[in-house]
Design a protein around this motif. Structure first.
Motif, PDB file in Angstrom:
ATOM      1  N   ALA A  28       0.793  -1.222   0.000  1.00  0.00           N
ATOM      2  CA  ALA A  28       0.000   0.000   0.000  1.00  0.00           C
ATOM      3  C   ALA A  28       0.819   1.261   0.000  1.00  0.00           C
ATOM      4  CB  ALA A  28      -0.868  -0.001   1.249  1.00  0.00           C
ATOM      5  N   THR A  69     -11.346   1.637   8.662  1.00  0.00           N
ATOM      6  CA  THR A  69     -10.854   2.933   9.141  1.00  0.00           C
ATOM      7  C   THR A  69      -9.522   3.246   8.477  1.00  0.00           C
ATOM      8  OG1 THR A  69      -9.981   1.738  11.052  1.00  0.00           O
ATOM      9  CG2 THR A  69     -11.993   2.996  11.378  1.00  0.00           C
ATOM     10  N   ILE A  70      -8.714   2.211   8.268  1.00  0.00           N
ATOM     11  CA  ILE A  70      -7.441   2.387   7.557  1.00  0.00           C
ATOM     12  C   ILE A  70      -7.454   1.436   6.363  1.00  0.00           C
ATOM     13  CG2 ILE A  70      -4.925   2.324   7.691  1.00  0.00           C
ATOM     14  CD1 ILE A  70      -5.105   2.727  10.688  1.00  0.00           C
ATOM     15  N   ALA A  71      -7.298   1.985   5.166  1.00  0.00           N
ATOM     16  CA  ALA A  71      -7.340   1.158   3.962  1.00  0.00           C
ATOM     17  C   ALA A  71      -6.068   0.331   3.846  1.00  0.00           C
ATOM     18  CB  ALA A  71      -7.481   2.054   2.732  1.00  0.00           C
ATOM     19  N   GLU A  72      -6.211  -0.909   3.384  1.00  0.00           N
ATOM     20  CA  GLU A  72      -5.005  -1.731   3.171  1.00  0.00           C
ATOM     21  C   GLU A  72      -4.221  -1.221   1.972  1.00  0.00           C
ATOM     22  OE1 GLU A  72      -6.011  -5.903   3.292  1.00  0.00           O
ATOM     23  OE2 GLU A  72      -6.415  -5.778   5.424  1.00  0.00           O
ATOM     24  N   VAL A  77     -11.698   7.449   6.098  1.00  0.00           N
ATOM     25  CA  VAL A  77     -10.869   6.294   5.737  1.00  0.00           C
ATOM     26  C   VAL A  77      -9.457   6.812   5.505  1.00  0.00           C
ATOM     27  CG1 VAL A  77     -10.450   4.457   4.066  1.00  0.00           C
ATOM     28  CG2 VAL A  77     -12.795   5.048   4.703  1.00  0.00           C
ATOM     29  N   LYS A  78      -8.521   6.230   6.237  1.00  0.00           N
ATOM     30  CA  LYS A  78      -7.138   6.682   6.122  1.00  0.00           C
ATOM     31  C   LYS A  78      -6.385   5.900   5.060  1.00  0.00           C
ATOM     32  CE  LYS A  78      -4.353   7.045   9.739  1.00  0.00           C
ATOM     33  NZ  LYS A  78      -3.795   7.388  11.069  1.00  0.00           N
ATOM     34  N   VAL A  79      -5.661   6.630   4.219  1.00  0.00           N
ATOM     35  CA  VAL A  79      -4.761   5.991   3.258  1.00  0.00           C
ATOM     36  C   VAL A  79      -3.352   6.325   3.750  1.00  0.00           C
ATOM     37  CG1 VAL A  79      -3.985   5.907   0.866  1.00  0.00           C
ATOM     38  CG2 VAL A  79      -6.407   6.270   1.384  1.00  0.00           C
ATOM     39  N   THR A  80      -2.585   5.293   4.042  1.00  0.00           N
ATOM     40  CA  THR A  80      -1.302   5.524   4.702  1.00  0.00           C
ATOM     41  C   THR A  80      -0.203   4.718   4.035  1.00  0.00           C
ATOM     42  OG1 THR A  80      -0.085   5.234   6.769  1.00  0.00           O
ATOM     43  CG2 THR A  80      -1.916   3.749   6.404  1.00  0.00           C
TER      44      THR A  80
END
Lengths: 148, 575
Positions: free
Chosen positions: A18, A60-63, A140-143
């Motif tokens: 990711a 909550t956090i995208a893979e 939604v977090k993209v990290t």
């Protein structure tokens, strides 16, 4: 240097973990408002909180930002619903999909996978046949991730 | 000061600060019976360990000086350290409990009480409780992070620890770092494992089918227990994606609720237990959302809860890390209700407990092929070398210095914010094994690449939000990545993606447009879209770089001053 396009291609091939750009530049509220009005048709202030009627299922956090599962399940009778929209505030084109529903659909349910450029609110918006609007949203977090 | 080993020994004689040659004399007041003493309740006993990180041998492991929290979570279990931890749990300083659970006077107490954990001592605790209660009344659980991240874990690809678990008699487990063995090896190991592997939060990416059994039902002490598993929800983000290709993780709290209901309504269990590798703050938040879980046995964040945490009707416990504790929870269960309980984190004090002979022999055998290589003494610690902290550690500084020494012209070294490692006390000899204790991962290479200042800042902000988001559902786990060669200030409670200020690099003002040369290991950074690989800097495993550097320097003295300044919360620089 790997450009953005190569990266997405690689992701498609399942080679890379990711990493779409993690959000840092949050779109200004006024910008989101403007886009919201353009795509939804009314200002956000006219849309009622539907969090008790619309269940928005998304992590909550995208893979990976390249593939974020979203499912919408609503208790609002399908007969009363004109359409359903997925709106992602910080996507270049925030209107991801608009689904017109008929009673033949049985109930208000829709699941898909979306692409997200960066951390953002994901909104499920319903337009009812009486002209009113409802929404539920979730960040939604993209990290880039990477610590254990 | 440049201390040689001999100087140190002389100094030790004067100050009395050295490992006592006669541990029995020093610990005369403490016996194995004291450690194991327990007020038993009911018929059901749960024994549990977590985050052992493949430490079959006893070690020193100091609890962190800091676990800096966003305001909303401050003062809660999961964020208590040092004197605050002792005060919260009313533990007297300088006791065995204080030594195990806090950093206060750690080097001195290490000399007094000796090493912690170790496979043969954990076995002693588990077997003695089983002998006391009866096998049919005891369930032995493990919360994961158990098979890898030491030399023995890495060299045997987890096999040594799987065999150890089988020998000790574990019943059920969940996982996290185990997945970094790769899918194929992982699946092979869970077949070899006699314990049952469960996880409700791992599904096939395409159709969402469960990959593993989500829960198991066990009759223990006359009660029917439903145990649901949660492996680490962010495994594919925190660790390289290729290890779990095709599997999707996540918290999956809606699905968890369905399984809890199923256990209660269809299977009529007497109690529902969640065995989790979510981390304590997330499990505390999860207990507010999911109804009907009686007990959460947590893992991942390495916290020590001498007393259970209660959230609504859910009891939450977590048994530290590195094999330091075996949790024991006795339950009096009648007709679907927990009427009473008794709880203790049993400290695995290797100088006080007697080793289990069978397991001791097994561990010796397992180490045999590697013992010579691993026991090689490569240097002496002049500074306390530790890993765990929110922002900074002497180990990470040492790794940064070693990497900078190896690759010339590196501006900044990124060292990952893992919670695991070991602690080397001043005067202790550093072995090859120690280096692996800090770095034994399946993707150990150091990568060198260029990145613009502004993108570097962006990534730091991203990581900071994964650590300091006030909602545990948005925390990704881990402490803050360490950046050696760079200094910055941080406002923990500042706005999302805007917490970091006043960055300098090597003392010079930060330039967002400048391309900095960065070396990193243990993360995803070199694969980011902003990174431009430097081709002629060959990737080398970080442990090789460290071993060579320590051999070259011999006496290892590290700056203890953090390179990060916390603006809005307190931050300890000594304990």
């Amino acid at each position: 240097m790997m450009n953005r396009r190569d990266l997405i291609k690689l992701m498609g091939a399942g080679m890379v973990m990711a990493t779409t750009s993690p959000l840092v530049t949050i779109s200004h509220a006024s910008e989101v408002e403007k886009k919201f009005k353009k795509h939804v048709g009314v200002p956000m202030s006219k849309v009622k909180d539907g969090s008790s009627l619309i269940k928005l299922k998304t992590p909550t956090i995208a893979e990976t930002g390249a593939n974020v599962p979203v499912a919408i399940d609503s208790k609002v009778p399908v007969e009363e619903v004109e359409w359903l929209m997925i709106f992602v505030d910080n996507n270049p084109v925030p209107r991801v999909i608009k689904v017109h529903l008929t009673p033949m659909n049985g109930k208000v349910y829709f699941a898909t996978r979306i692409k997200m450029a960066k951390t953002s609110n994901v909104r499920a918006i319903i337009k009812k046949k009486d002209g009113t609007y409802l929404q539920a949203f979730k960040e939604v977090k993209v990290t880039i991730g990477g610590c254990g | 000061m440049h201390l040689t080993r001999r100087d140190f020994l002389e100094l030790a004689v004067i100050t009395g600060a050295y490992l006592t040659a006669d541990p029995v004399g020093a610990l005369a007041k403490m016996t194995s019976e004291d450690i194991l003493s327990f007020k038993s309740k009911g018929k059901v006993t749960l024994l549990f360990t977590t985050d052992m990180h493949a430490h079959l041998k006893p070690l020193y492991f100091m609890e962190p000086m800091n676990l800096v929290a966003p305001k909303k979570l401050k003062g809660l279990p999961g964020y208590l350290t040092g004197p605050d931890f002792l005060k919260y749990y009313r533990i007297n300083p300088n006791t065995l409990e204080a030594y195990f659970g806090s950093c206060v006077n750690f080097p001195e107490l290490a000399e007094k009480f000796g090493k912690m954990g170790g496979g043969e001592y954990i076995a002693t605790v588990i077997k003695s409780v089983i002998a006391e209660r009866g096998r049919e009344n005891v369930l032995v659980l493990d919360g994961g992070d158990t098979w890898v991240t030491t030399a023995i874990g890495l060299f045997t690809e987890g096999k040594a620890i799987v065999d150890w678990m089988n020998l000790v008699g574990y019943d059920i487990m969940v996982a996290h770092w185990e997945f970094t063995l790769g899918k194929e090896t992982f699946l092979k190991r869970i077949k070899e494992l006699k314990a049952e592997f469960i996880s409700q939060n791992i599904v096939e990416e395409d159709f969402g089918d469960l990959v593993f059994k989500p829960y198991t039902i066990r009759e223990v002490g006359g009660a029917k227990l439903g145990i649901v598993g949660n492996s680490f929800p962010y495994t594919p983000i925190a660790n390289p994606r290729q290890f779990t290709e095709g599997w999707s993780f996540g918290i999956r709290e809606e699905q968890l609720q369905e399984f809890v209901n199923e256990l209660r309504e269809e299977h009529k269990v007497d109690a529902v237990i969640l065995l989790s590798h979510d981390g304590l703050p997330l499990d505390m938040a999860l207990a507010k959302k999911v109804k009907g879980i009686d007990i959460i046995i947590s893992g991942h964040t390495h916290d020590v809860t001498p007393k259970p945490v209660f959230v609504n009707n859910t009891m939450i416990v977590i048994a530290g890390s590195h094999g330091k504790y075996v949790g024991r929870l006795d339950l009096d269960i009648k007709k679907g209700r927990i009427r009473d309980y008794s709880f203790k984190l049993i400290p695995v004090a290797s100088n006080i407990l007697k080793p289990d002979k069978e397991v001791q022999k097994f561990i010796k055998e397992v180490y045999k092929p590697y013992e010579k290589k691993l026991s090689e003494k490569i240097g002496v610690a002049e500074t306390l070398i530790y890993k765990r902290d929110t922002f900074y550690s002497t180990f990470d500084r040492l790794a940064g210095e070693a990497i900078k020494d190896y690759y010339h012209g590196v501006d900044i070294v990124f060292s990952p914010g893992y919670r695991w490692g070991t602690t080397i006390i001043p005067g202790q000899e550093i072995t090859v094994d120690h280096v692996y204790d800090f770095t034994a991962i399946t993707y150990p290479d150091v990568h060198v690449f260029k990145m613009k200042g502004k993108h570097l800042k962006l990534i730091l902000e991203d990581i900071a939000d994964n650590v300091f988001n006030p909602n545990p559902f948005y925390q990704q786990g881990g402490d803050m990545s360490r950046v050696i060669g760079m200094e910055y200030e941080i406002e923990i409670n500042g706005p999302q993606y805007n917490r970091i200020r006043n960055i300098t690099v090597g003392g010079k003002p930060f330039n967002p447009e400048k391309e900095y040369v960065i070396a990193a290991y243990g993360g995803n950074l070199h694969r980011s879209e902003f990174s431009e690989e430097i081709k002629d800097a060959k990737p080398v495993p970080v442990y090789e770089i460290l071993i060579d550097y320590i051999k070259k320097k011999r006496n290892i003295k590290v700056d203890t001053k953090p390179n990060v300044k916390v603006l809005d919360e307190s931050y300890r620089t000594s304990c």
